[in-house]
Each structure stands twice: as structure tokens, then as C-alpha cells.
Design a protein around this motif. Structure first.
Motif, PDB file in Angstrom:
ATOM      1  N   VAL A  32      -2.476   1.931  -2.999  1.00  0.00           N
ATOM      2  CA  VAL A  32      -1.658   0.733  -2.768  1.00  0.00           C
ATOM      3  C   VAL A  32      -1.908  -0.237  -3.919  1.00  0.00           C
ATOM      4  O   VAL A  32      -2.946  -0.175  -4.588  1.00  0.00           O
ATOM      5  N   ARG A  98       1.526   7.601  -3.149  1.00  0.00           N
ATOM      6  CA  ARG A  98       1.985   6.235  -2.882  1.00  0.00           C
ATOM      7  C   ARG A  98       3.087   6.350  -1.839  1.00  0.00           C
ATOM      8  O   ARG A  98       4.071   7.058  -2.052  1.00  0.00           O
ATOM      9  N   GLU A 104       4.265   2.477   4.137  1.00  0.00           N
ATOM     10  CA  GLU A 104       3.058   1.781   3.681  1.00  0.00           C
ATOM     11  C   GLU A 104       2.781   0.560   4.555  1.00  0.00           C
ATOM     12  O   GLU A 104       1.638   0.294   4.939  1.00  0.00           O
TER      13      GLU A 104
END
Ligand code: SF4
Length: 155
Positions: A32, A98, A104
Motif C-alpha cells: 500500500v 497491489r 484495498e
């Protein structure tokens, strides 16, 4: 092709993945923003660069060569070094990931909990670590370096 030749170096797209801390989340090694090596910088073209590249193995003992990063799963799935290794033969490789921003956002609390419980590698940018904590719930923390990691305690 030997390490450090221009051809070898050209395999790097400067995505910054290997220089970001891979946080274990549900069996994945997730990167991140903000959790990266203290020497990583963003360049004007939006890519990443090492601010101590020529002297990195002395100033950053945690830094890995491309070959070590490949062996240790520190590269992205799309990394040029992974592609070059695959061109030589079958390679089961699962590197860092990612996540899509929506996914996320869902796992950021788990990443924060992981960092608070198990700390972060001592090479991580403290400024970035504090930025990460501020944007994922805030709070004041003291940082203690022990056994090669930064450990956080509520201030
Ligand atoms: S010291 Fe190594 S891990 Fe850190 S930014 Fe430079 S190349 Fe990346």
C-alpha cells in the motif's frame, strides 16, 4: 546477463513494488502507499527511484538484489525480472500485490491491525508509517526499534 549491466537494470520499470513493505493479508503479500523503504522517492514521471542507489547495500542492509528479491517473492507478478526468469523455464512465482482501490479500502483495517500487532521492518519510512496510521484511523504512537522492526505503542 550479469547483474548491474545496463541490460539487467533496464528490466526494472521502477514500479517501486520491491521497495514497498509486503503486508501479509489473507495469504497475499499486499503493498500500500506510504509503507515503503525510507530511501524510496517518487520521481516527476510518477515512477519510483532509490535515493541511495549506488550505495544502497551499505546504507540499507535490508535491501535485496534483483535475484534475492525474486527468490524471496519481493517483486510484482509483472516485474521484468520475473518475466526474464520465466523465459528461462517454468517458474511458480507469487510476488507482492497491489489491490484494486475498492478491495484495498476493505483490507486497510486488517493491514493497520497487522502493523499494530507485529510492527514493521525497521527499513520502512517512519514518515510514511505515520502517514499510513493517520489515514487509517489516526491515534498517537511511540515507535521503538527492536530486533530489526519498528514496534508501535499508543502514546
Ligand atoms: S535501499 Fe533498496 S529497498 Fe530501499 S529504496 Fe533503495 S533499492 Fe529500494
Amino acid at each position: 546477463m550479469t547483474p548491474e549491466t545496463p541490460e539487467h537494470e533496464a528490466l526494472c520499470s521502477r514500479c517501486g513494488t520491491s521497495c514497498h513493505y509486503g503486508v501479509p493479508v489473507n495469504g497475499l503479500s499486499v503493498i500500500v502507499d506510504d509503507l515503503h523503504c525510507t530511501f524510496l522517492v517518487r520521481t516527476d514521471d510518477g515512477r519510483f527511484a532509490c535515493s541511495v542507489y549506488e550505495d544502497r547495500f551499505r546504507q540499507a542492509p535490508w535491501c535485496a538484489t534483483a535475484e534475492e528479491a525474486l527468490e524471496q517473492g519481493l517483486l510484482s507478478q509483472t516485474c521484468g525480472y520475473v518475466a526474464a526468469a520465466r523465459a528461462k523455464g517454468p517458474l511458480a512465482y507469487r510476488g507482492k500485490t497491489r489491490l484494486h482501490p475498492r478491495l484495498e479500502a476493505k483490507v486497510l483495517p486488517a493491514i493497520r491491525a497487522e502493523i499494530l500487532a507485529r510492527g514493521a521492518p525497521a527499513g520502512v519510512s517512519l514518515e510514511g508509517l505515520r502517514r499510513f496510521l493517520a489515514r487509517t484511523g489516526g491515534g498517537e504512537f511511540t515507535v521503538e526499534e527492536r530486533e530489526g522492526r519498528f514496534w508501535l505503542s499508543p502514546a
